[in-house]
Design an enzyme around this catalytic site. Structure first.
Site, mmCIF file in Angstrom:
data_model
loop_
_atom_site.group_PDB
_atom_site.id
_atom_site.type_symbol
_atom_site.label_atom_id
_atom_site.label_comp_id
_atom_site.label_asym_id
_atom_site.label_seq_id
_atom_site.Cartn_x
_atom_site.Cartn_y
_atom_site.Cartn_z
ATOM 1 N N THR A 111 48.351 65.030 38.422
ATOM 2 C CA THR A 111 48.942 64.326 37.281
ATOM 3 C C THR A 111 48.746 65.078 35.970
ATOM 4 O O THR A 111 47.677 65.621 35.699
ATOM 5 C CB THR A 111 48.323 62.921 37.156
ATOM 6 O OG1 THR A 111 48.527 62.218 38.384
ATOM 7 C CG2 THR A 111 48.952 62.133 36.019
ATOM 8 N N GLY A 149 53.865 62.290 36.093
ATOM 9 C CA GLY A 149 53.075 61.424 36.947
ATOM 10 C C GLY A 149 53.469 61.604 38.399
ATOM 11 O O GLY A 149 53.020 62.520 39.091
ATOM 12 N N ARG A 190 33.216 23.383 46.867
ATOM 13 C CA ARG A 190 33.596 22.704 45.632
ATOM 14 C C ARG A 190 34.323 21.403 45.945
ATOM 15 O O ARG A 190 35.266 21.388 46.735
ATOM 16 C CB ARG A 190 34.500 23.621 44.808
ATOM 17 C CG ARG A 190 35.084 23.008 43.546
ATOM 18 C CD ARG A 190 34.041 22.870 42.467
ATOM 19 N NE ARG A 190 34.658 22.537 41.185
ATOM 20 C CZ ARG A 190 33.991 22.220 40.098
ATOM 21 N NH1 ARG A 190 32.662 22.201 40.126
ATOM 22 N NH2 ARG A 190 34.610 21.949 38.973
ATOM 23 N N GLN A 217 42.316 31.773 40.796
ATOM 24 C CA GLN A 217 42.935 30.458 40.564
ATOM 25 C C GLN A 217 42.209 29.368 41.342
ATOM 26 O O GLN A 217 41.997 28.265 40.839
ATOM 27 C CB GLN A 217 44.412 30.517 40.973
ATOM 28 C CG GLN A 217 45.263 29.401 40.425
ATOM 29 C CD GLN A 217 45.592 29.597 38.955
ATOM 30 O OE1 GLN A 217 45.258 30.629 38.384
ATOM 31 N NE2 GLN A 217 46.228 28.610 38.351
ATOM 32 N N HIS A 270 39.137 29.288 42.123
ATOM 33 C CA HIS A 270 37.849 29.016 41.477
ATOM 34 C C HIS A 270 38.004 28.280 40.143
ATOM 35 O O HIS A 270 36.987 27.895 39.540
ATOM 36 C CB HIS A 270 37.094 30.329 41.225
ATOM 37 C CG HIS A 270 36.407 30.883 42.435
ATOM 38 N ND1 HIS A 270 37.085 31.312 43.551
ATOM 39 C CD2 HIS A 270 35.083 31.074 42.706
ATOM 40 C CE1 HIS A 270 36.230 31.763 44.452
ATOM 41 N NE2 HIS A 270 35.011 31.625 43.977
ATOM 42 N N GLU A 287 48.882 57.241 43.016
ATOM 43 C CA GLU A 287 49.584 57.864 44.156
ATOM 44 C C GLU A 287 51.046 57.433 44.220
ATOM 45 O O GLU A 287 51.616 57.286 45.307
ATOM 46 C CB GLU A 287 48.884 57.524 45.485
ATOM 47 C CG GLU A 287 47.427 57.892 45.545
ATOM 48 C CD GLU A 287 47.201 59.379 45.713
ATOM 49 O OE1 GLU A 287 48.172 60.112 45.955
ATOM 50 O OE2 GLU A 287 46.047 59.817 45.588
ATOM 51 N N SER A 299 54.416 51.298 42.199
ATOM 52 C CA SER A 299 55.207 50.448 43.090
ATOM 53 C C SER A 299 56.691 50.764 42.975
ATOM 54 O O SER A 299 57.428 50.733 43.969
ATOM 55 C CB SER A 299 54.953 48.974 42.765
ATOM 56 O OG SER A 299 53.658 48.575 43.173
#
Length: 386
Positions: A133, A138, A275, A343, A345, A370, A373
């Site tokens: 890079t 990139g 919980r 979420q 928790h 690497e 997306s």
């Protein structure tokens, strides 16, 4: 801990390495995760040393050079997943020499492989790095601007690399440069550069959102001279070696993400059982139960896609598309699963008392490194268009 069933029967060697990684992750890695994250710019070299003595930093390297000889990417996937279930940043650090070794194995002569791989298989191995890079380049590795100019019996390298993992610690760096920018990918050539070479300078450690166990920095090459025997392969073969390395590394990133997703799922299930809300454990509430089910489905999908790509790679079949599918799916699933665990928790998930917020920060890197997306989607869509 929820096991993923994939129908694979492990042989004795696979079971040994997987169990070793699982126990090391439980006993050594997970307890250090928060401390290493807080340290920010310091790799846990004591963990590196202990893992090396057990063979966990070199299990993937050739046996003829003293490594574990685990050439099977399927086994590497299983071991990586276990290490990263402990902590993805530390797990990726412990397996990082495999990325340096990739182009050395793919392009190097027997003498070069012995020269640079054998030291990595000792009980006190150096850290290494892979430099691709650049500030303006990139994922498009064919557009590298770092130059390699012929100079007598060797070359002179000039350019700048950035976000280079392990750079502050690396003894050797595989640097990708171009012998002629007009040639595009056909000009890309790989060189192994010694850390103390005149003209090589390592910049400051870069502050990172997550995965702080691996310290990244810029690398400056100002007239760095290398000899011809430091070139891996012929001129222009570097791109091939890099793409082969990317196929394997993207599959291993998918495995790392699966380990992280499993960790998030385990934490969410444990918390949901303990919980209580409205008079019963929250795991009995449909909204929470369905979220956990989605986490389990996504985690299994990540594992199975990584294993499919690894099997193809091990058979010598083309696996670029499958590697991209595995990385894309697993990295985005890891991001979602860490969100879902946080979420589940509730307000406690937002606290640094739990590792969830760290895991969510860690997950983001895997959607970027690497090849982002979007790059993975581009690779897949081009394959579909053929």
């Amino acid at each position: 801990m929820r096991a993923i069933r994939d129908g694979l029967e492990l042989d004795a060697e696979q079971r040994e390495f997987v169990e070793l990684a699982r126990e090391f992750a439980r006993r050594e890695i997970r307890p250090r995760a928060r401390e290493v994250d807080d340290a920010d710019h310091e790799s846990p070299l004591d963990l590196w040393s202990r893992a090396a003595k057990l063979g966990l930093t070199s299990f993937m390297l050739p046996a003829e050079h003293g490594g574990g000889g685990v050439s099977s990417l399927v086994t590497q996937v299983l071991v990586t997943e276990e290490l990263c279930h402990g902590d993805i940043g530390i797990g990726n650090l412990l397996t990082s020499n495999g990325f340096f070794a990739g182009p050395v194995e793919a392009l190097g002569t027997p003498e070069q492989r012995e020269r640079w791989l054998a030291p990595l298989c000792t009980e006190d191995p150096p850290l290494t790095a892979l430099a691709v890079t650049e500030p303006g380049v990139g994922s498009d590795a064919a557009s590298l601007t770092t130059r390699a100019v012929r100079d007598g019996s060797g070359y002179v390298l000039t350019g700048q690399k950035t976000w280079i993992s392990n750079a502050p610690y690396a003894r050797w760096i595989v640097v990708f440069a171009t012998v002629d920018p007009a040639l595009g990918s056909r000009g890309v050539t790989a060189f192994v550069v010694e850390r103390d070479t005149p003209g090589l300078r390592i910049g400051r450690a870069l502050p990172k959102m997550g995965q702080r166990a691996i310290v990244s920095a810029e690398v400056f090459l100002d007239g760095v001279r290398v000899e011809a025997d430091q070139r891996l392969g012929e001129e222009g073969q570097g791109f091939y070696g890099l793409m082969r390395t990317f196929d394997a590394s993207r599959i291993l990133i998918a495995a790392a993400c699966t380990g992280l997703s499993r960790a998030a799922l385990d934490a969410a299930v444990d918390y949901a059982k303990q919980r209580e809300q409205f008079g019963k454990p929250i795991i009995q509430h449909q909204a929470v139960a369905f979220r956990l089910a989605d986490m389990a489905a996504r985690t299994d999908a990540s594992h199975l896609l990584a294993m499919r790509a690894a099997r193809l790679y091990d058979q010598g079949d083309p696996a670029t598309e499958e590697a991209s599918i595995a990385k894309l799916t697993a990295s985005e699933n890891a991001m979602w699963c860490t969100w879902a665990a946080l979420q589940t928790h509730g307000g406690w998930g937002y606290s640094r008392e739990f590792l969830l917020e760290k895991w969510m920060r860690d997950a983001k890197l895997e959607e970027i490194e690497e090849g982002t997306s979007d790059i993975q989607r581009l690779i897949i869509s081009r394959s579909l268009a053929r």
